[in-house]
Design an enzyme around this catalytic site. Structure first.
Site, PDB file in Angstrom:
ATOM      1  N   HIS A   1      90.089   3.671 112.470  1.00  0.00           N
ATOM      2  CA  HIS A   1      91.087   2.292 111.473  1.00  0.00           C
ATOM      3  C   HIS A   1      91.270   1.370 113.189  1.00  0.00           C
ATOM      4  O   HIS A   1      91.679   0.246 113.258  1.00  0.00           O
ATOM      5  CB  HIS A   1      91.429   2.371 111.188  1.00  0.00           C
TER       6      HIS A   1
ATOM      7  N   GLU B   1      93.994 -11.636 109.976  1.00  0.00           N
ATOM      8  CA  GLU B   1      93.278 -10.921 109.883  1.00  0.00           C
ATOM      9  C   GLU B   1      92.312 -11.059 107.703  1.00  0.00           C
ATOM     10  O   GLU B   1      93.562 -10.943 107.316  1.00  0.00           O
ATOM     11  CB  GLU B   1      93.828  -9.936 109.885  1.00  0.00           C
TER      12      GLU B   1
ATOM     13  N   ASN C   1      98.399 -11.230 112.935  1.00  0.00           N
ATOM     14  CA  ASN C   1      99.003 -10.774 114.216  1.00  0.00           C
ATOM     15  C   ASN C   1      99.366 -12.262 114.921  1.00  0.00           C
ATOM     16  O   ASN C   1      98.547 -13.190 115.296  1.00  0.00           O
ATOM     17  CB  ASN C   1      97.894  -9.802 114.756  1.00  0.00           C
TER      18      ASN C   1
ATOM     19  N   ARG D   1     100.305 -12.767 118.032  1.00  0.00           N
ATOM     20  CA  ARG D   1     100.249 -13.080 119.365  1.00  0.00           C
ATOM     21  C   ARG D   1      98.729 -12.799 120.126  1.00  0.00           C
ATOM     22  O   ARG D   1      98.326 -13.440 118.795  1.00  0.00           O
ATOM     23  CB  ARG D   1     101.072 -10.824 119.649  1.00  0.00           C
TER      24      ARG D   1
ATOM     25  N   GLU E   1      97.329   0.147  98.655  1.00  0.00           N
ATOM     26  CA  GLU E   1      96.463  -1.343  98.271  1.00  0.00           C
ATOM     27  C   GLU E   1      94.679  -0.691  98.499  1.00  0.00           C
ATOM     28  O   GLU E   1      94.564   0.383  98.159  1.00  0.00           O
ATOM     29  CB  GLU E   1      95.697  -2.366  99.927  1.00  0.00           C
TER      30      GLU E   1
ATOM     31  N   GLU F   1      96.610  -9.225 107.247  1.00  0.00           N
ATOM     32  CA  GLU F   1      98.183  -9.722 107.936  1.00  0.00           C
ATOM     33  C   GLU F   1      97.917 -10.681 108.880  1.00  0.00           C
ATOM     34  O   GLU F   1      96.554 -11.308 108.950  1.00  0.00           O
ATOM     35  CB  GLU F   1      98.669  -8.267 108.516  1.00  0.00           C
TER      36      GLU F   1
ATOM     37  N   LYS G   1     103.853  -6.311 106.468  1.00  0.00           N
ATOM     38  CA  LYS G   1     102.629  -6.417 105.824  1.00  0.00           C
ATOM     39  C   LYS G   1     103.348  -7.175 104.542  1.00  0.00           C
ATOM     40  O   LYS G   1     102.353  -7.995 103.941  1.00  0.00           O
ATOM     41  CB  LYS G   1     101.338  -5.743 105.455  1.00  0.00           C
TER      42      LYS G   1
END
Length: 653
Positions: free
Chosen positions: A235, A275, A295, A297, A200, A293, A116
């Site tokens: 989360h 995202e 992903n 996939r 963050e 971030e 990240k």
């Protein structure tokens, strides 16, 4: 197009890939562990190869065994699904080195977005907005704590590798930073083998909105609009939808353009998701979103995008990986209707969404879509399969699509109310409550919604007298008999000129229930119940509620709620001492990760005693009452469900 592919995954995603491959005439090879020998994906595939023991480190994470299985069966390519090795660039290198095709992005693209902190630095250079925070390499606690103060509390500590909420902690005060950092690092190390973190700014009313992107090997990249994944617990996503409620044309344009820019910055090929975190405190605005971030996939929630765009993303993956261009260009991709996906898990929502195990003795889904909607059930299990502690406890994804958001939401509620699962604690009642929540229904959702409403969303009304009566009748054997107007055949215990009540004991939660079942001359049953339940004077068995019998239990379904009753064996001996409150037991199989108390130590109610790691998440076991510890589990111990973790010194009489 490939002639044969190997699927390096299990469960519902393996089944999902097999269905599309079969439609395209592509043969499939499944891999399986000891625990999955009779799994649905193994049965569906054309071939199957055993790759090791049940723990993922001995099977699904063994890239060498997976590549060897592909070569041995003549597969040309490997589809990674999601999770496991899907975002492991070293595995991609293994696949390519063996002369096989990896159905996904290049190792270089995965490496660029895999961590990240590095990804965010790359996105900043590409002109993509990034959430304020510390994304550097240094990991000293003094530096991280200092950066947290600079950013301003509350902050979010996040594992720089992986996702799914693992290795993530919100910190509201500097005094809590050290402990939260330790917990995040432990969890990240266990889940991803990397304990490095980033820090963050925590957005007060965050929306989690992501954009589906797709690229090919000819430099083309498109988006397939956005999904809203803000409904989360711990989360982790619970219900996803597409498109995002309240989305404005300006924000959609800015967000999708940024997503495509991010994909092109790393020459991305295949399915991916960008995202974003969105500050919804003042509505959705084009200047209040930031990259979180990527992903690299296919995502768990990809079906909602397929439903609203009329695409098959797995087909796109196969075509692009086999050397074709994107099936559609941007102008050809249209948005139509609204879709929801609800993740049905084996978990106890009332106990903090604690993962559950068990055998699915009864499992049925709606046999048709609600009126005005289309529906998909994505699952990798069948009735009789076990939910093991080795893998994610997802049972199924229930996906609905309709003309607009309200129609889709109504269809979701209807489908959940028609879903029946018995044998393990499941979250269908929670999902139905969330779908009916006033804020969620209005589209006023953010990542804190479930936390704010958790008590109401996880509360389940006690069973009514009618529900208990139905369970008592089933336990007494009445429901197992064929319909008959002859009371002699209706229930053992009938006597001429008078009725003889049959005593049936049930247990629901902590409640012991005594029911007295008798049969009337007209064949109808009377069930007498003690307080607090209302007795049912007459119960027509032919109009009984939906129910399932399974070993030692009866489950009665009312809407999305399944009320399970233990039916004690009157001949079985009980060990009252084992049920005494002088000990704490493991709520699930797991690993004792950390022990915070010692033998002989006096502890107070609520004090954390040890941390149990199960299904890659940490669960704190706290003292149930004040007392002195007589025995406590040792760190590193592998325990099963029900193992005594802590035993207290018995008080003198």
């Amino acid at each position: 197009m490939f002639a044969k592919i190997l699927i390096a995954n299990r469960g519902e995603i393996a089944c999902r890939v097999i269905r599309t491959a079969r439609r395209l005439g592509v043969r499939t090879v499944a891999v399986y562990s000891d625990a999955d020998g009779k799994a649905l994906h193994v049965e569906m595939a054309d071939e199957a190869v055993h790759i090791g023991a049940s723990p993922v480190g001995e099977s699904y994470l063994r890239g060498d065994k997976i590549v060897a299985a592909a070569l041995a069966t003549g597969a040309e390519a490997i589809h990674p699904g999601y999770g496991f090795l899907s975002e492991n660039p070293d595995f991609v290198d293994q696949v390519v080195a063996a002369g096989l095709t990896f159905i996904g992005p290049s190792a270089a693209s995965i490496r660029a977005m895999g961590l990240k902190d590095a990804a965010k630095r790359l996105m900043e250079k590409a002109g993509v907005p990034v959430v304020p925070g510390y994304h550097g390499e240094a990991q000293e606690i003094v530096l991280l704590a200092s950066k947290a103060r600079e950013i301003g509390y509350p902050v979010l500590i996040k594992a720089r590798a992986g996702g799914g909420g693992k290795g993530m902690r919100r910190v509201d005060h500097p005094d809590d930073f050290s402990e939260a950092l330790s917990g995040a690092r432990r969890e990240a190390k266990a889940a991803f083998g990397d304990d490095r973190v980033l820090v963050e700014k925590y957005v007060d009313k965050p929306r989690h909105i992501e954009v589906q992107v797709f690229g090919d090997n000819f430099g083309n990249a498109v988006h397939l609009f956005e999904r809203d994944c803000s409904a989360q617990r711990r989360h982790q996503k619970v219900i996803e939808e597409a498109p995002a409620p309240g989305m404005t044309p300006a924000l959609r344009k800015a967000m999708t353009e940024a997503a495509v820019k991010a994909a092109k910055a790393i020459s991305y090929s295949g399915a991916g998701t960008i995202e974003f975190i969105v500050d919804a405190s003042q509505g959705l605005k084009a200047d209040r979103f930031w990259f979180m971030e990527m992903n690299t996939r296919l995502q768990v929630e990809h079906p909602v995008t397929e439903m609203v765009t009329g695409t098959d993303l797995v087909e796109w993956q196969l075509r692009v990986a086999s050397g074709e261009k994107l099936p559609k260009m941007q102008s050809e991709i249209q948005l139509s209707g609204h879709a929801f996906e609800a993740r049905i898990y084996a978990e106890d929502a009332a106990k903090g969404f604690l993962p559950a195990t068990g055998t699915l003795h009864h499992l049925t889904f709606p046999d048709k879509a609600p009126e005005g909607a289309t529906m998909r059930i994505e699952t990798g299990v069948r009735a009789g399969n076990a939910i093991s502690p080795f893998y994610d406890p997802m049972i199924a994804k229930l996906v609905v699509h309709a003309k607009d958001r309200q129609a889709a939401l109504d269809a979701l509620g209807t489908a959940l109310s028609q879903t029946e699962i018995a044998g393990s604690t499941v979250n269908t009642a929670f999902l139905a409550a969330l779908a009916a929540d006033a804020d969620f229904s209005a589209g006023d959702v953010d990542t804190g919604l479930i936390g704010r409403h958790q008590e109401a969303l996880t509360a389940v009304a006690p069973p009514s007298g009618e529900i208990v009566a139905a369970a008592a009748l089933a336990a007494a054997g009445a429901g197992a008999l064929p319909p008959s107007d002859d009371p002699w055949s209706s229930l053992a215990g009938y006597a001429h000129f008078h009725t003889v009540a049959r005593r049936t004991r049930l247990r629901h939660g902590e409640d012991d229930i005594l029911a007295r079942v008798s049969v009337r001359p007209d064949g109808r049953f009377e069930v007498a119940l003690d307080a607090p339940y209302d007795s049912v004077n007459s119960h027509d068995l032919r109009a009984a509620p939906r129910l399932a019998r399974w070993p030692g239990h009866v489950t009665v379904f009312e809407g999305a709620v399944g009320y399970s009753f233990l039916v004690p064996d009157p001949l079985a001996r009980t060990d009252e001492a084992a049920a005494a409150s002088g000990s704490l037991r493991a709520p699930m199989p797991g690993l004792v990760k950390l022990v915070r108390a010692a033998r002989g130590e006096a502890v107070v109610k609520g004090q954390p005693l040890l941390i149990l790691e199960a299904m890659k998440m940490e669960h704190t076991i706290s003292a149930s009452h004040d007392g002195v510890i007589a025995e406590i589990a040792t760190e590193g111990a592998q325990v099963t469900d029900g193992t005594v973790l802590v035993r207290f010194v018995e008080e003198a009489a």
